[in-house]
Design a protein around this motif. Sequence first.
Motif, PDB file in Angstrom:
ATOM      1  N   VAL A 111      18.769  -0.518  -7.649  1.00 50.13           N
ATOM      2  CA  VAL A 111      17.639  -1.608  -7.612  1.00 50.13           C
ATOM      3  C   VAL A 111      16.868  -1.844  -6.346  1.00 50.13           C
ATOM      4  N   LEU A 112      15.868  -1.685  -6.188  1.00 48.24           N
ATOM      5  CA  LEU A 112      14.995  -1.777  -4.821  1.00 48.24           C
ATOM      6  C   LEU A 112      14.367  -3.376  -4.867  1.00 48.24           C
ATOM      7  N   VAL A 113      14.733  -4.244  -3.953  1.00 46.18           N
ATOM      8  CA  VAL A 113      14.095  -5.443  -3.943  1.00 46.18           C
ATOM      9  C   VAL A 113      13.449  -5.690  -2.640  1.00 46.18           C
ATOM     10  N   ALA A 114      12.098  -6.145  -2.431  1.00 47.68           N
ATOM     11  CA  ALA A 114      11.556  -6.490  -1.400  1.00 47.68           C
ATOM     12  C   ALA A 114      11.426  -7.847  -1.149  1.00 47.68           C
ATOM     13  N   THR A 115      12.414  -8.363  -0.100  1.00 46.16           N
ATOM     14  CA  THR A 115      12.619  -9.940   0.114  1.00 46.16           C
ATOM     15  C   THR A 115      11.574 -10.490   0.935  1.00 46.16           C
ATOM     16  N   LYS A 116      11.595 -11.839   1.043  1.00 47.74           N
ATOM     17  CA  LYS A 116      10.708 -12.750   2.001  1.00 47.74           C
ATOM     18  C   LYS A 116       9.177 -12.511   1.746  1.00 47.74           C
ATOM     19  N   LEU A 117       8.777 -12.441   0.407  1.00 48.92           N
ATOM     20  CA  LEU A 117       7.494 -12.082  -0.029  1.00 48.92           C
ATOM     21  C   LEU A 117       6.671 -13.231   0.411  1.00 48.92           C
ATOM     22  N   ASP A 118       7.090 -14.559   0.412  1.00 52.48           N
ATOM     23  CA  ASP A 118       6.187 -15.637   1.231  1.00 52.48           C
ATOM     24  C   ASP A 118       5.923 -15.309   2.485  1.00 52.48           C
ATOM     25  N   ARG A 119       6.410 -14.565   3.193  1.00 50.56           N
ATOM     26  CA  ARG A 119       6.043 -14.141   4.570  1.00 50.56           C
ATOM     27  C   ARG A 119       4.736 -13.332   4.842  1.00 50.56           C
ATOM     28  N   VAL A 120       4.215 -12.651   3.568  1.00 47.39           N
ATOM     29  CA  VAL A 120       3.106 -11.999   3.527  1.00 47.39           C
ATOM     30  C   VAL A 120       1.798 -12.909   2.824  1.00 47.39           C
ATOM     31  N   PRO A 121       0.814 -12.917   3.242  1.00 47.19           N
ATOM     32  CA  PRO A 121      -0.260 -13.573   2.670  1.00 47.19           C
ATOM     33  C   PRO A 121      -0.476 -13.250   1.140  1.00 47.19           C
ATOM     34  N   ARG A 122      -0.687 -14.305   0.584  1.00 50.99           N
ATOM     35  CA  ARG A 122      -0.580 -14.184  -1.114  1.00 50.99           C
ATOM     36  C   ARG A 122      -1.442 -13.005  -1.668  1.00 50.99           C
ATOM     37  N   ALA A 123      -2.779 -12.815  -0.771  1.00 44.77           N
ATOM     38  CA  ALA A 123      -3.647 -11.976  -1.313  1.00 44.77           C
ATOM     39  C   ALA A 123      -3.163 -10.447  -1.096  1.00 44.77           C
ATOM     40  N   GLN A 124      -2.268 -10.216  -0.036  1.00 45.55           N
ATOM     41  CA  GLN A 124      -1.443  -8.994   0.406  1.00 45.55           C
ATOM     42  C   GLN A 124      -0.351  -8.622  -0.437  1.00 45.55           C
ATOM     43  N   GLN A 125       0.200  -9.593  -1.024  1.00 39.69           N
ATOM     44  CA  GLN A 125       1.678  -9.461  -1.420  1.00 39.69           C
ATOM     45  C   GLN A 125       1.688  -8.202  -2.582  1.00 39.69           C
ATOM     46  N   ALA A 126       0.900  -8.072  -3.561  1.00 35.95           N
ATOM     47  CA  ALA A 126       0.979  -7.022  -4.590  1.00 35.95           C
ATOM     48  C   ALA A 126       0.921  -5.652  -3.932  1.00 35.95           C
ATOM     49  N   ALA A 127      -0.016  -5.615  -2.842  1.00 31.80           N
ATOM     50  CA  ALA A 127      -0.250  -4.343  -2.005  1.00 31.80           C
ATOM     51  C   ALA A 127       1.010  -3.934  -1.312  1.00 31.80           C
ATOM     52  N   ALA A 128       1.545  -4.960  -0.631  1.00 30.38           N
ATOM     53  CA  ALA A 128       2.677  -4.689   0.107  1.00 30.38           C
ATOM     54  C   ALA A 128       3.859  -4.215  -0.587  1.00 30.38           C
ATOM     55  N   VAL A 129       4.115  -4.804  -1.891  1.00 27.08           N
ATOM     56  CA  VAL A 129       5.290  -4.280  -2.623  1.00 27.08           C
ATOM     57  C   VAL A 129       5.027  -2.821  -3.379  1.00 27.08           C
ATOM     58  N   GLN A 130       3.452  -2.531  -3.614  1.00 26.48           N
ATOM     59  CA  GLN A 130       3.337  -1.427  -4.010  1.00 26.48           C
ATOM     60  C   GLN A 130       3.613  -0.324  -2.939  1.00 26.48           C
ATOM     61  N   GLY A 131       3.280  -0.815  -1.656  1.00 24.67           N
ATOM     62  CA  GLY A 131       3.298   0.170  -0.508  1.00 24.67           C
ATOM     63  C   GLY A 131       4.803   0.565  -0.300  1.00 24.67           C
ATOM     64  N   LEU A 132       5.728  -0.286  -0.701  1.00 24.36           N
ATOM     65  CA  LEU A 132       6.880  -0.082  -0.503  1.00 24.36           C
ATOM     66  C   LEU A 132       7.613   1.118  -1.500  1.00 24.36           C
ATOM     67  N   ALA A 133       6.792   1.141  -2.571  1.00 25.01           N
ATOM     68  CA  ALA A 133       7.497   1.762  -3.769  1.00 25.01           C
ATOM     69  C   ALA A 133       7.239   3.524  -3.377  1.00 25.01           C
ATOM     70  N   LYS A 134       8.244   4.167  -2.964  1.00 27.52           N
ATOM     71  CA  LYS A 134       7.787   5.401  -2.713  1.00 27.52           C
ATOM     72  C   LYS A 134       7.931   6.463  -4.078  1.00 27.52           C
ATOM     73  N   SER A 135       7.076   7.172  -4.113  1.00 27.35           N
ATOM     74  CA  SER A 135       6.710   7.697  -5.382  1.00 27.35           C
ATOM     75  C   SER A 135       7.216   7.157  -6.758  1.00 27.35           C
ATOM     76  N   THR A 136       8.210   7.455  -7.186  1.00 23.95           N
ATOM     77  CA  THR A 136       8.538   6.863  -8.618  1.00 23.95           C
ATOM     78  C   THR A 136       9.486   5.727  -8.573  1.00 23.95           C
TER      79      THR A 136
END
Length: 201
Positions: A150-175
Amino acid sequence: MTENDIVEASFLASAQEVSSLPPPIGIEIAFAGRSNVGKSSLLNRLMARRSLVRTSSTPGCTRAINFFEARARDGMRLTLVDLPGYGYAARSRQEKLVWAKLIEHYLLERPTLAAVVVLVDIRRGLEKDDLDLLELLSEQGPRSRPPTPVLVATKLDRVPRAQQAAAVQGLAKSTRKVIGFSTEMPETTNEVWRVLRHAIR
Ligand code: GTP
Ligand code: MG
């Protein structure tokens, strides 16, 4: 209140060598990732305890495999396992070798290990050590089936709110699915619980 509310959580055991691992009973979920990524902090949030698990701003805080027992409102019992972080430079070579062996043994041979949460700092993304760990988890080993990663991206608060969803998406490799988490965003704890319950079914 949700079924994930933890009504009881306590320290169970600590192991620095294979011979001191507690007997494998029940369902275990382990938390792995680089030093300082936030493993112990996530465990405190999941168990709704401010400081059951020791955390520190200095990397290399957790130096043994620590086992915690938790019971949820609906009666579900779990053992949550805090692993020492990897990539901590200030350890001696000898110390690193001993730990790598212990962690590898645990991850490959623990019969009760149902899922392994791999934590990655949202600002760093997946690094070689993380990919090596994911690879190790997919190995068969002597256990009956590999644990669910199970992959968890931490310290999400360190990314500006408007960029959070894209940052998490960007981490998801393929499936691969990635869950965004922050100690500063209480709703993300529920999301991690939801995915964990699914992973151990
Ligand atoms: P080791 O035990 O050294 O492997 O580290 P760890 O992965 O257990 O990290 P720990 O939980 O001790 O947290 C490391 C530092 O990051 C502490 O100062 C925490 O307060 C901080 N931290 C953890 N999670 C978050 C988060 O979501 N947001 C922010 N801003 N800081 C966090
Ligand atoms: Mg720790």
